[in-house]
Write an enzyme that holds these catalytic residues in place. Structure first.
Site, PDB file in Angstrom:
ATOM      1  N   GLN A  79      -1.017   5.688  -1.396  1.00  0.00           N
ATOM      2  CA  GLN A  79      -1.112   5.829   0.061  1.00  0.00           C
ATOM      3  C   GLN A  79      -0.505   7.160   0.514  1.00  0.00           C
ATOM      4  OE1 GLN A  79       0.190   2.417   2.244  1.00  0.00           O
ATOM      5  NE2 GLN A  79      -0.295   3.344   4.199  1.00  0.00           N
ATOM      6  N   PHE A  80      -1.349   8.187   0.582  1.00  0.00           N
ATOM      7  CA  PHE A  80      -0.876   9.509   1.002  1.00  0.00           C
ATOM      8  C   PHE A  80      -0.386   9.512   2.440  1.00  0.00           C
ATOM      9  CE2 PHE A  80      -5.122   9.681   2.696  1.00  0.00           C
ATOM     10  CZ  PHE A  80      -5.027  10.523   3.800  1.00  0.00           C
ATOM     11  N   THR A  81      -0.818   8.533   3.232  1.00  0.00           N
ATOM     12  CA  THR A  81      -0.425   8.505   4.650  1.00  0.00           C
ATOM     13  C   THR A  81       1.064   8.258   4.841  1.00  0.00           C
ATOM     14  OG1 THR A  81      -1.007   6.164   4.886  1.00  0.00           O
ATOM     15  CG2 THR A  81      -2.723   7.785   5.422  1.00  0.00           C
TER      16      THR A  81
END
Length: 150
Positions: A79-81
């Site tokens: 999850q790069f967010t």
């Protein structure tokens, strides 16, 4: 590397309506890599998650780690967010996140580090649009960051 870890009674991740990873009791780890992260960061976060004492003992105290939980596993979701920065507005900037090719390699290193510690690990699919279903237990949610202390 940053991880948001939730204690769960069960969890699964679907891609295109197909279940690609699932656990029963255990931990769900949403994991992202920063631009300057390396193998040391992945190993550090994996070590913290493996040793995280958030499961109750017979007295009801959170003193047990995942290895002490019968049938426990980790559902690891890329999850790069987690590196979304909204300090200058309402639309997140993801400039602090690692580029995808290197991030995938570091995510794979993180998953391998968990498995090397004897943990059962299920995963989502890197860079896919995923639906994650978590049955929170507690809820207990812990933030782990290899670069910061809270």
């Amino acid at each position: 590397m940053r991880a948001v870890v939730q204690r769960a009674l069960g969890a699964r991740v679907e891609v295109g309506g197909e279940v690609v990873g699932a656990i029963e009791r255990g931990l769900v780890a949403f994991v992202g890599a920063a631009k300057d992260d390396d193998d040391t960061d992945a190993d550090h976060v994996a070590s913290k998650i493996a040793g995280l004492r958030v499961f109750s003992d017979d007295a009801g105290k959170m003193s047990r780690a995942l290895a002490d939980v019968r049938g426990g596993g980790v559902l690891a979701i890329s999850q790069f967010t987690l590196f979304g920065d909204v300090r200058r507005g309402l639309r997140p900037s993801f400039d602090g996140a690692m580029e995808p090719v290197r991030a995938e390699a570091l995510y794979d290193r993180f998953v391998a580090a968990l498995r090397a510690r004897g943990l059962t690990v299920a995963t989502g699919r890197f860079r896919a649009d995923m639906r994650v279903f978590v049955e929170n237990d507690g809820p207990v949610t812990i933030l782990i960051d290899s670069k910061r202390t809270f």
